[in-house]
Design a protein around this motif. Sequence first.
Motif, PDB file in Angstrom:
ATOM      1  N   UNK A 271       0.831  -1.212   0.000  1.00  0.00           N
ATOM      2  CA  UNK A 271       0.000   0.000   0.000  1.00  0.00           C
ATOM      3  C   UNK A 271       0.862   1.256   0.000  1.00  0.00           C
ATOM      4  N   UNK A 272       2.027   1.198   0.667  1.00  0.00           N
ATOM      5  CA  UNK A 272       2.889   2.377   0.689  1.00  0.00           C
ATOM      6  C   UNK A 272       3.568   2.625  -0.649  1.00  0.00           C
ATOM      7  N   UNK A 273       3.996   1.558  -1.339  1.00  0.00           N
ATOM      8  CA  UNK A 273       4.617   1.865  -2.638  1.00  0.00           C
ATOM      9  C   UNK A 273       3.566   2.146  -3.708  1.00  0.00           C
ATOM     10  N   UNK A 276       3.233   5.850  -3.818  1.00  0.00           N
ATOM     11  CA  UNK A 276       4.250   6.555  -4.619  1.00  0.00           C
ATOM     12  C   UNK A 276       3.972   6.429  -6.112  1.00  0.00           C
ATOM     13  N   UNK A 277       3.467   5.265  -6.547  1.00  0.00           N
ATOM     14  CA  UNK A 277       3.141   5.102  -7.975  1.00  0.00           C
ATOM     15  C   UNK A 277       2.037   6.080  -8.370  1.00  0.00           C
ATOM     16  N   UNK A 278       0.999   6.166  -7.533  1.00  0.00           N
ATOM     17  CA  UNK A 278      -0.086   7.111  -7.808  1.00  0.00           C
ATOM     18  C   UNK A 278       0.445   8.536  -7.850  1.00  0.00           C
ATOM     19  N   UNK A 279       1.389   8.830  -6.945  1.00  0.00           N
ATOM     20  CA  UNK A 279       1.973  10.170  -6.904  1.00  0.00           C
ATOM     21  C   UNK A 279       2.731  10.507  -8.168  1.00  0.00           C
ATOM     22  N   UNK A 406      -2.716   7.861  -2.638  1.00  0.00           N
ATOM     23  CA  UNK A 406      -1.552   8.552  -3.204  1.00  0.00           C
ATOM     24  C   UNK A 406      -1.948   9.757  -4.028  1.00  0.00           C
ATOM     25  N   UNK A 407      -2.955   9.592  -4.888  1.00  0.00           N
ATOM     26  CA  UNK A 407      -3.413  10.704  -5.728  1.00  0.00           C
ATOM     27  C   UNK A 407      -3.915  11.855  -4.872  1.00  0.00           C
ATOM     28  N   UNK A 485       9.440  10.051  -1.321  1.00  0.00           N
ATOM     29  CA  UNK A 485      10.659   9.405  -0.828  1.00  0.00           C
ATOM     30  C   UNK A 485      10.480   8.997   0.634  1.00  0.00           C
ATOM     31  N   UNK A 486       9.806   9.835   1.417  1.00  0.00           N
ATOM     32  CA  UNK A 486       9.523   9.487   2.811  1.00  0.00           C
ATOM     33  C   UNK A 486       8.623   8.273   2.925  1.00  0.00           C
ATOM     34  N   UNK A 487       7.621   8.189   2.033  1.00  0.00           N
ATOM     35  CA  UNK A 487       6.720   7.034   2.018  1.00  0.00           C
ATOM     36  C   UNK A 487       7.501   5.761   1.684  1.00  0.00           C
ATOM     37  N   UNK A 488       8.456   5.866   0.760  1.00  0.00           N
ATOM     38  CA  UNK A 488       9.276   4.702   0.417  1.00  0.00           C
ATOM     39  C   UNK A 488      10.141   4.255   1.588  1.00  0.00           C
ATOM     40  N   UNK A 489      10.585   5.190   2.410  1.00  0.00           N
ATOM     41  CA  UNK A 489      11.359   4.835   3.604  1.00  0.00           C
ATOM     42  C   UNK A 489      10.498   3.984   4.542  1.00  0.00           C
ATOM     43  N   UNK A 490       9.219   4.369   4.696  1.00  0.00           N
ATOM     44  CA  UNK A 490       8.297   3.578   5.524  1.00  0.00           C
ATOM     45  C   UNK A 490       8.149   2.170   4.952  1.00  0.00           C
ATOM     46  N   UNK A 491       7.985   2.088   3.620  1.00  0.00           N
ATOM     47  CA  UNK A 491       7.864   0.793   2.951  1.00  0.00           C
ATOM     48  C   UNK A 491       9.128  -0.041   3.173  1.00  0.00           C
TER      49      UNK A 491
END
Length: 506
Positions: A271-273, A276-279, A406-407, A485-491
């Motif tokens: 869900x976290x990555x 980022x894709x939606x973003x 994300x959107x 990038x912060x969301x990816x760190x959580x992932x």
Amino acid sequence: MGQSKWGVLIIMSAALFIMFIDTTMMNVSISALVADLDTTVTGVQGAITLYALVMAAFMITGAKLADIWGTKKVFFRGLVIYTIGTLMAAFAPNLAVLLLGWSILEGLGASMMMPATVTYITKEYTGKDRAFAFGVWGGVGGAAAAFGPIIGGFFTTYITWRLGFFMEAFIAAGIFAYLKILRDYKPERQMKLDVLGAALVGIGLFLLTLSVLIMDPLSNPPVLLLMVAGLVILAVFWKYEKKRKERGEDVLIDVDIFKSKVFTVANLVSIFFQITLAGIMFTIPIFVQQYLHYNAIQTGFVIVPLSIMMFIFSMSGQRFAKYLTPKQIIQLGIVLTFIGLYLVLRILKPGVTGSDFAIGLALYGTGFGLIFSQITNLAMMGAKPEQQADASGIFNAQKQFGLSLGTAFIGAILVLGIIHSITRQIYESGLFEGSKEQIKEAVIQWIIKMQQGELNIPPEYHDAVMKLVNTSFIDAMKLAVLFMMGVLVISALLSFFLPKGEKAAS
């Protein structure tokens, strides 16, 4: 196709393709839809939103129907509903018919078909074949979403937006032709649909997704109220399902599935990555269209490096399994997506061109493809055989919610970033008398008027205003990328809780 072991995969990937390409293809055709159907931008955006809401509300129930009717019957009926919907949309004379065909019927059909695609791949393939199949499945879905703007832009610019829906109907006809190769996985015992449970989870997910989709930093929609209501209803659903299971009654989902560490963590990582894709798929097109003034097709080509690398590495990611465990492949993918976003961040400055995004987006696509090649298979491995339908419904619902989240979040960050940057620049220039809060309020009103087409800029101030807007746009994009990038760190942190797994045999 009937003799090929990959026939089922081709059918499931084709089904996923038409479901994923739908929204991105129409996003670039909004103006044409408004003109042809004599409606408004708000009306068309409402149709797009309703499509997402219908899928969110019925995804869990659509998956459970496989335990009642059998997987083939659910997939077939979903495909029939979807095809009727896409033909209605293709011939739609007005917004009402478009809403019924696209938003409601296609949404219902997709909520039945999408979980079935996961179930079929899980049941038809094992070991390395299953990992490869899920990689292809994920890659096709990602590529469809990414190539949608190019296809939609081409159809809208040179022919008609209706051709997009006709293309989906044509692909659906091809799927119908080969349905005979699908096995009919029927439930071991006759089950009944938990109607109250379906209503509770549907309403809960509908409200939760709606709260996300109506986020608007320029107004004050009841986001928190809807979100809390959705979460409360889902909590009631959870307790209700637990009690039904304790009484030995049929449940909509087996809530014990979340006791599986593998399934739960894989869904959280996913869900976290997805956010980022939606973003990326939201911010990059907006930036190149508004800042660089690219048209729909040019915008689509900016995303091509991401699409191609995502597709290639979704399919070939399993080759890394000889050297790395699934967990390590996912972590490598997260690192590459992070580096890709960092490279995008670095090129965001005055004078940037569409081609400057290529390397960063290619690296992001490579990493995302590697993650796609493993995450679905890993999540489904965490479910027991009798929980497969539940697991596929939850996994797909999570993906749709992550994309909506994300959107909405990154769209809000983009707007807030623009407001903050313009406010700061005006305040520091000393040209406007007043406090920072007063300037901010004036900027918000200015942006609202600009969106409504009611702002008239005197010619002598045009260049200065555009320079201010462009600078603020770049600042806001940097903020949005930093958030991703912060969301990816959580992932990445969550990925350490995935099971180690084993490397594939050579």
